[in-house]
Design a protein around this motif. Sequence first.
Motif, PDB file in Angstrom:
ATOM      1  N   GLY A  52       0.819  -1.179   0.061  1.00 18.05           N
ATOM      2  CA  GLY A  52       0.038  -0.179   0.210  1.00 18.05           C
ATOM      3  C   GLY A  52       0.751   1.309  -0.275  1.00 18.05           C
ATOM      4  N   SER A  53      -0.023   2.655   0.008  1.00 20.25           N
ATOM      5  CA  SER A  53       0.731   3.921  -0.129  1.00 20.25           C
ATOM      6  C   SER A  53      -0.294   4.911   0.575  1.00 20.25           C
ATOM      7  CB  SER A  53       1.451   4.190  -1.459  1.00 20.25           C
ATOM      8  OG  SER A  53      -0.153   4.272  -2.288  1.00 20.25           O
ATOM      9  N   ALA A  54      -0.086   5.995   0.418  1.00 21.53           N
ATOM     10  CA  ALA A  54      -0.865   7.162   0.869  1.00 21.53           C
ATOM     11  C   ALA A  54      -2.142   6.921   0.290  1.00 21.53           C
ATOM     12  CB  ALA A  54       0.069   8.535   0.658  1.00 21.53           C
ATOM     13  N   ARG A  55      -2.253   6.571  -1.195  1.00 19.46           N
ATOM     14  CA  ARG A  55      -3.381   6.389  -1.841  1.00 19.46           C
ATOM     15  C   ARG A  55      -4.313   5.365  -1.366  1.00 19.46           C
ATOM     16  NH1 ARG A  55      -2.161   5.674  -7.947  1.00 19.46           N
ATOM     17  NH2 ARG A  55      -4.581   5.598  -7.853  1.00 19.46           N
ATOM     18  N   SER A  56      -3.800   4.326  -0.500  1.00 22.69           N
ATOM     19  CA  SER A  56      -4.641   3.337   0.120  1.00 22.69           C
ATOM     20  C   SER A  56      -5.511   3.907   1.229  1.00 22.69           C
ATOM     21  CB  SER A  56      -3.766   2.122   0.608  1.00 22.69           C
ATOM     22  OG  SER A  56      -2.876   1.792  -0.091  1.00 22.69           O
ATOM     23  N   THR A  57      -5.324   5.011   2.010  1.00 21.09           N
ATOM     24  CA  THR A  57      -6.055   5.532   3.102  1.00 21.09           C
ATOM     25  C   THR A  57      -6.564   6.720   2.794  1.00 21.09           C
ATOM     26  OG1 THR A  57      -4.071   6.326   4.275  1.00 21.09           O
ATOM     27  CG2 THR A  57      -4.815   4.075   4.788  1.00 21.09           C
ATOM     28  N   ASP A  58      -6.280   7.422   1.537  1.00 19.52           N
ATOM     29  CA  ASP A  58      -6.868   8.587   1.039  1.00 19.52           C
ATOM     30  C   ASP A  58      -8.561   8.703   1.236  1.00 19.52           C
ATOM     31  OD1 ASP A  58      -4.313   9.778   0.629  1.00 19.52           O
ATOM     32  OD2 ASP A  58      -4.412   9.493  -1.535  1.00 19.52           O
ATOM     33  N   SER A  59      -9.218   7.687   0.842  1.00 21.42           N
ATOM     34  CA  SER A  59     -10.376   7.741   0.608  1.00 21.42           C
ATOM     35  C   SER A  59     -11.009   7.918   2.031  1.00 21.42           C
ATOM     36  CB  SER A  59     -11.011   6.716   0.080  1.00 21.42           C
ATOM     37  OG  SER A  59     -11.032   5.596   0.475  1.00 21.42           O
ATOM     38  N   MET A  60     -10.448   7.034   3.045  1.00 20.82           N
ATOM     39  CA  MET A  60     -10.878   7.053   4.303  1.00 20.82           C
ATOM     40  C   MET A  60     -10.629   8.280   5.265  1.00 20.82           C
ATOM     41  SD  MET A  60     -10.305   3.131   5.888  1.00 20.82           S
ATOM     42  CE  MET A  60      -8.612   3.238   5.467  1.00 20.82           C
ATOM     43  N   ILE A  61      -9.658   8.867   4.734  1.00 21.05           N
ATOM     44  CA  ILE A  61      -9.254  10.276   5.429  1.00 21.05           C
ATOM     45  C   ILE A  61     -10.046  11.315   4.942  1.00 21.05           C
ATOM     46  CG2 ILE A  61      -7.497  11.963   5.872  1.00 21.05           C
ATOM     47  CD1 ILE A  61      -5.357   9.488   5.832  1.00 21.05           C
ATOM     48  N   LYS A  62     -10.492  11.416   3.533  1.00 17.44           N
ATOM     49  CA  LYS A  62     -11.216  12.235   2.947  1.00 17.44           C
ATOM     50  C   LYS A  62     -12.521  12.456   3.519  1.00 17.44           C
ATOM     51  CE  LYS A  62     -13.266  13.709  -1.406  1.00 17.44           C
ATOM     52  NZ  LYS A  62     -13.281  13.416  -2.942  1.00 17.44           N
ATOM     53  N   ALA A  63     -13.106  11.006   3.855  1.00 19.97           N
ATOM     54  CA  ALA A  63     -14.402  10.874   4.669  1.00 19.97           C
ATOM     55  C   ALA A  63     -14.427  11.640   5.636  1.00 19.97           C
ATOM     56  CB  ALA A  63     -14.888   9.442   4.472  1.00 19.97           C
ATOM     57  N   ALA A  64     -13.182  11.251   6.528  1.00 18.36           N
ATOM     58  CA  ALA A  64     -13.447  11.846   7.894  1.00 18.36           C
ATOM     59  C   ALA A  64     -13.110  13.237   8.070  1.00 18.36           C
ATOM     60  CB  ALA A  64     -12.015  11.293   8.629  1.00 18.36           C
ATOM     61  N   GLY A 260     -20.946  -8.837  -0.463  1.00 15.14           N
ATOM     62  CA  GLY A 260     -21.179  -8.475  -1.652  1.00 15.14           C
ATOM     63  C   GLY A 260     -19.787  -8.180  -2.267  1.00 15.14           C
ATOM     64  N   LYS A 261     -19.894  -7.535  -3.644  1.00 16.21           N
ATOM     65  CA  LYS A 261     -18.612  -7.200  -4.516  1.00 16.21           C
ATOM     66  C   LYS A 261     -17.672  -6.278  -3.710  1.00 16.21           C
ATOM     67  CE  LYS A 261     -20.556  -8.490  -8.698  1.00 16.21           C
ATOM     68  NZ  LYS A 261     -20.853  -8.115 -10.240  1.00 16.21           N
ATOM     69  N   LYS A 262     -18.541  -5.367  -2.974  1.00 15.02           N
ATOM     70  CA  LYS A 262     -17.599  -4.303  -2.383  1.00 15.02           C
ATOM     71  C   LYS A 262     -17.132  -4.860  -0.901  1.00 15.02           C
ATOM     72  CE  LYS A 262     -20.060  -0.251  -4.649  1.00 15.02           C
ATOM     73  NZ  LYS A 262     -20.677   0.945  -4.390  1.00 15.02           N
ATOM     74  N   ALA A 263     -17.221  -5.842  -0.682  1.00 16.52           N
ATOM     75  CA  ALA A 263     -16.921  -6.432   0.597  1.00 16.52           C
ATOM     76  C   ALA A 263     -15.396  -7.092   0.325  1.00 16.52           C
ATOM     77  CB  ALA A 263     -17.554  -7.365   1.176  1.00 16.52           C
ATOM     78  N   GLN A 264     -14.883  -7.200  -1.118  1.00 17.04           N
ATOM     79  CA  GLN A 264     -13.813  -7.842  -1.499  1.00 17.04           C
ATOM     80  C   GLN A 264     -12.394  -7.154  -0.663  1.00 17.04           C
ATOM     81  OE1 GLN A 264     -10.999  -6.210  -3.374  1.00 17.04           O
ATOM     82  NE2 GLN A 264     -10.091  -8.307  -3.520  1.00 17.04           N
ATOM     83  N   HIS A 265     -11.769  -7.778  -0.283  1.00 15.17           N
ATOM     84  CA  HIS A 265     -10.370  -7.458   0.627  1.00 15.17           C
ATOM     85  C   HIS A 265      -9.866  -5.985   0.147  1.00 15.17           C
ATOM     86  CE1 HIS A 265      -7.083  -8.358   3.179  1.00 15.17           C
ATOM     87  NE2 HIS A 265      -6.535  -7.506   2.421  1.00 15.17           N
ATOM     88  N   SER A 266      -9.564  -5.837  -0.893  1.00 14.31           N
ATOM     89  CA  SER A 266      -9.141  -4.519  -1.523  1.00 14.31           C
ATOM     90  C   SER A 266     -10.010  -3.343  -1.355  1.00 14.31           C
ATOM     91  CB  SER A 266      -8.047  -4.340  -2.758  1.00 14.31           C
ATOM     92  OG  SER A 266      -7.120  -5.360  -2.604  1.00 14.31           O
ATOM     93  N   GLN A 267     -11.409  -3.888  -1.502  1.00 22.28           N
ATOM     94  CA  GLN A 267     -12.410  -2.837  -1.637  1.00 22.28           C
ATOM     95  C   GLN A 267     -13.047  -2.190  -0.518  1.00 22.28           C
ATOM     96  OE1 GLN A 267     -13.822  -1.153  -4.673  1.00 22.28           O
ATOM     97  NE2 GLN A 267     -11.892  -2.094  -5.366  1.00 22.28           N
ATOM     98  N   LEU A 268     -12.823  -2.823   0.569  1.00 20.43           N
ATOM     99  CA  LEU A 268     -13.272  -2.799   1.963  1.00 20.43           C
ATOM    100  C   LEU A 268     -12.957  -1.223   2.516  1.00 20.43           C
ATOM    101  CD1 LEU A 268     -13.130  -5.826   3.873  1.00 20.43           C
ATOM    102  CD2 LEU A 268     -15.322  -4.824   3.573  1.00 20.43           C
ATOM    103  N   HIS A 269     -11.852  -0.690   2.249  1.00 19.49           N
ATOM    104  CA  HIS A 269     -11.477   0.405   2.763  1.00 19.49           C
ATOM    105  C   HIS A 269     -12.028   1.363   1.812  1.00 19.49           C
ATOM    106  CE1 HIS A 269      -8.060   1.000  -0.085  1.00 19.49           C
ATOM    107  NE2 HIS A 269      -7.801  -0.207   0.143  1.00 19.49           N
ATOM    108  N   GLU A 270     -12.578   1.272   0.682  1.00 19.49           N
ATOM    109  CA  GLU A 270     -13.023   2.310  -0.105  1.00 19.49           C
ATOM    110  C   GLU A 270     -14.644   2.196  -0.360  1.00 19.49           C
ATOM    111  OE1 GLU A 270     -11.160   3.884  -1.981  1.00 19.49           O
ATOM    112  OE2 GLU A 270      -9.140   3.122  -1.902  1.00 19.49           O
TER     113      GLU A 270
END
Length: 283
Positions: A52-64, A260-270
């Motif tokens: 991972g990188s900063a992009r991996s947590t960007d969306s979660m931080i943006k939501a916060a 569901g599909k959005k519960a896939q491993h790499s999709q969960l944090h998105e």
Amino acid sequence: MRRSKWIIIIIGLGVLIGSGWWLLGHVTTQKAQQVKQTENEQPTFYLHGYGGSARSTDSMIKAAREQKNATQVLTATVRKDGSVDLQGRWLAKTTRPIVQVVFEDNRNPNYQQDGEWFKNVLVAVNRQHSFKRFNVVAHSMGNLTAVYYLLNHAIDKQLPRMAKMVNIAGHFDGIIGMDDQPNQNQVKKDGQPQKMNATYRQLMGLRNQLPAKSIAVLNIYGDLGDGTHSDGRVSNASSQSLRYLVTPGAKTYQEKKFTGKKAQHSQLHENHAVNQTVLAFLW
């Protein structure tokens, strides 16, 4: 005269009692405000997963930031030698400060080392802006970074205490295709897995290391609904096995399954629904 004296005494007592109740209520309100203020000021560290990188947590931080008025104050980059570079500025009285952690060696499978590197982050940030308690939001391998930090430092009084921990898609007892297979393992009613890999046996030390009622834990995992009882990379049993490790010392423990599909491993944090659950838990 006597009657007048008694009336004066009664009125005086009434005033004293009323003042006492007002003062007690005022002090109680002040304490509640102080607790709320402290929770709002303690930082939350976001940990990415393998590769991972900063992009991996960007969306979660943006939501916060957008939904909870949180502020990303720092980016902490951990170099391959374990040193920490901090970018940004943490101003006093910042509301819900966030520190985004980025590991330069983002494919290091040595969880003990990852946990020590996270300790280095805490020490570096604490030097710049002192804090006593903090939260963690982790995805995938970031979960192992967090729990190995706890395994080795949960009772270290020289370090800040973890207050809340959000675990997303954690592989505490195996990864599918490596040391686990779909539907190969199950957890008992108390969360103990029937089969334990080497990592999990090492993490069993957490049951004795966590101070009583010290951490509130939210464990999030995904189920694709395809019969594998997994998020495609991690079995639900592996994720749910966290419960047995932390419940002896956890203040609270919650599990939340997404499907569901959005519960896939790499999709969960998105996942938008996952973000809402995380934010409600943190603040």
